[in-house]
Enzyme design. Sequence first.
Site, PDB file in Angstrom:
ATOM      1  N   HIS A 130      -7.977   2.289  -0.135  1.00  0.00           N
ATOM      2  CA  HIS A 130      -6.604   1.788  -0.156  1.00  0.00           C
ATOM      3  C   HIS A 130      -5.748   2.551  -1.169  1.00  0.00           C
ATOM      4  CE1 HIS A 130      -3.657  -1.184  -1.898  1.00  0.00           C
ATOM      5  NE2 HIS A 130      -3.292  -1.217  -0.632  1.00  0.00           N
TER       6      HIS A 130
ATOM      7  N   GLU B 201      -4.866   5.818   0.274  1.00  0.00           N
ATOM      8  CA  GLU B 201      -3.780   5.640   1.255  1.00  0.00           C
ATOM      9  C   GLU B 201      -2.412   5.663   0.552  1.00  0.00           C
ATOM     10  OE1 GLU B 201      -1.288   2.228   2.300  1.00  0.00           O
ATOM     11  OE2 GLU B 201      -3.270   1.552   2.984  1.00  0.00           O
ATOM     12  N   HIS B 202      -2.301   4.926  -0.551  1.00  0.00           N
ATOM     13  CA  HIS B 202      -1.044   4.921  -1.299  1.00  0.00           C
ATOM     14  C   HIS B 202      -0.678   6.328  -1.762  1.00  0.00           C
ATOM     15  CE1 HIS B 202       0.339   0.736  -2.584  1.00  0.00           C
ATOM     16  NE2 HIS B 202      -0.518   0.533  -1.608  1.00  0.00           N
TER      17      HIS B 202
ATOM     18  N   GLU C 243       0.660  -5.432  -6.246  1.00  0.00           N
ATOM     19  CA  GLU C 243       0.298  -5.790  -4.863  1.00  0.00           C
ATOM     20  C   GLU C 243      -0.877  -6.784  -4.883  1.00  0.00           C
ATOM     21  OE1 GLU C 243      -0.788  -2.460  -2.386  1.00  0.00           O
ATOM     22  OE2 GLU C 243      -1.040  -3.699  -0.600  1.00  0.00           O
TER      23      GLU C 243
END
Lengths: 443, 426
Positions: free
Chosen positions: A66, A69-70, A142
């Site tokens: 993840h 991905e960012h 987040e």
Amino acid sequence: MERNYRILQEKLYHEELENGLSVYVVPKPGFKKTFACFATKYGALINRFVPYGEKEYIDVPLGIAHFLEHKMFEMPDGTDAAELFAKMGLDANASTSHLLTAYLFSGTANIREGLNLLLDFVQTPHFTEESVLREQGIIAQELKMYLDDPNEALHLGLMRNLFRAYPLRYDVGGTLESIMKITAEHLHKCYRTFYHPSNMALIVVGDIEKIMAPASNPLTALLDLIKENQAKKNFKKPLDIRKNILVEDGKVNRASDYAKMDISVPKAAIGLKLPYEKYNKNEALLTELKLKILLEATIGPMTDAFQEMLDLELINGNLYYNVCCDGFCGFVKVQANTNKPKQFVAYIKNKLLSLSDIRFEEEIFNRFKKATQGSFIRAMNSPEYIGYNYLRYLFTDADMFQAIESFGNLKIEDLQALERYFRADSLADYVVLPKNFLFSKIQ
Amino acid sequence: MEIKEVTLNGISTTLIKTSKFKTINIHVVFLGEFSKETATRKSLLTRVLANSTKKYPTKKALATKLLDLYDASAGVVTYPSGKTSVTVFSIEIVNEKNLGIKGLTKEAVELLWEVIFNPNLENGLFSEKDFLEQKRLLRERLNNVYNNKTRYALREMLKKMAPEEIISVSSLGSLEDLEKVTNEDLVAQYKEMLEKENVSLYVCGDFEEESMLRDLSLLGEIKSQPHEHETVLTEPVRVKKVREYFEKQKIKQAKLIMGFRSDVNSKSELYPAALVFNAMYGGIFASDLIRLVREENSLAYTITSMFMDDVMVLVVAAGIDGSKYQLTTDLVIKQLEYYKQGGINPELLQTAKENLTNDLLQIEDNPVQLINFALKNYLHGLNYTVSELEAAIKAVTPEDVQRVALGVNLDTIFLLVGEDDDGKKL
């Protein structure tokens, strides 16, 4: 290769490029919007692997897929890919699940430019220690957002109860602690290993004649565009990826647990664990569909059981269920808002266990088959649905269209083959309670 | 695609014909009064009507019927537009052409008729069991608003900002009013809907006009009255003093909601410019607030602005670290000031226009969005086609955006913050 799906009335073209990238095209004549998705078969399931070109297994911090991905959106020249898409009038996004990391965009114009940008930004890794540091701040916010969401807490609590080590027990994003351990070097190792074209797929769903106008053969022109883009880049030779995923049997980790949060209405979830199994082509997807039918027919709104739960005030409205079979392990989750969590949990467990002996009337069975067909035809209105889910299921070794069409041949015996999953030691529950609820007093 | 307006039995009917969908969508829309007095009753009424009918008197019977229609999806929702309640009865079915069968559309219309006109009444009242059950479920739904922290914070902000105005009323209803609602009240509300509200019809899909109108005529004679409640508020509200409110809960991330007044609504000449302003400010990923708050200062994972064009309100919402309250609100306020002084980045202006155009064109790929676009025209008394609105957006100048910004003024800030956060830092 061209495939035609008669029942769904859809077409699919597939070609594997020289560098190993699989390209899929689903024509949608008349649609203004095009949806494209570029995905790697790499997600939060993989935390232990041999990095490309190395010999030893390494362990990486949770949440790294993840995090990667960012960071992909940051381009080597300091620009941000999401902004570049926005400037073209395209909506770009990305998502990481346990199974895959997907980069996607949709729009109504500049699709060719968008496709080049999609391939380019995902294929130009650029990580510095400084930018990693800044991203830790954003991802921490987040994660905190999810920490206040009782549905997230319920889901993760249930997953921890179901699984001992299988990574479904962890949030895709990792933890506030684990993301602080991520370094630029980790990111490079993950990237080199899992973002090789041979581990990736690209799908384009849209009106290809419009996208490639005025080309006389739009499909060839589209594939040529992708091939040209790939030909400009050098990729090392593909290697078999050695990864170590801790799969497990059907016994749950912990049968029951609860947490308290600042909420007003309790939530309860019951999970059934699906043990590790080897699945043949299309089978993981078909298992999900079959389990959904079993749930619908046992506790769905068209059952007496559903009305009984309302009459007994075991649920406060909807009952939500979720089935996941990722090609390794999986789960069934049933959840509701309830003021009687203990009774609700007992009721659902009892219903699920009744499926260890499946009896289905032919008429009801056919009704569900018909409805499943109908719901998929309705879903074909959405390019996003087609694009994302085609790749998601591809990575569980399924051809979504083919699997759905084959569903028409399903027999009652095929459902009965799932009876073995419904065992008492495969069930767990998790409850999230308002902070001042006395657990001993709950019903 | 062909959009045609016809009158069927006196009812305004919008036919959207396109071959690209594999579905038929039918919406029957009732417009009535939205007020504190009616909101809860209407909210409960939609639940009771969606639950059962005379012919399908149980949830089971109704759900089974939907499955038999190849998993049709039907629903009843109600939402406000200004001082108008919009109650929508809808059904989506697979187009019978895609199944090689006949009569599915007719069955879908018959089912819609059942839900609207043939409720499960016994001796002039809704079935007592249904009534009590749905009342309990709505009560629990209202209790549950507290569980979704962002939605809770938004509702609380609107209540603080405008306690006497319609925007403080939730279309879900309120617990206090719910306890008072009787079965008789609900039947009266239902009769009022049938007798006194305005009705319009919308259909989208691949169909022959003649046979569709024949199927739709199964809805029978519907009474439709001229609509007389405001659908768009027109009186700007002046801000006297910015007010700040804090509430503590046991949460990890603070929810910041900032409410602004605007002097633009959907009928204004500056409406397209307001859409562009909102996109530039916080409406799209490339917006200024995302850049400033998320990318440059790592203060939030997400920050967004929403323009509520029927009530002339703009809302900025973010999840932040409670101790960064001052820093974040300063950035949001300064950026608005910058717009007011004419600081309009031409590149971002272009990006915002392209994003909005893109969203507009995509409306044509989704049957429900197409219907909602037509409904919004009808509701707001507008006459845009998708391409006209697109052209209007493209024509927006930096000065237009500045004029919109000049009419936007901060009114109320609400912060829902963790108990552990140090109050002094606020």
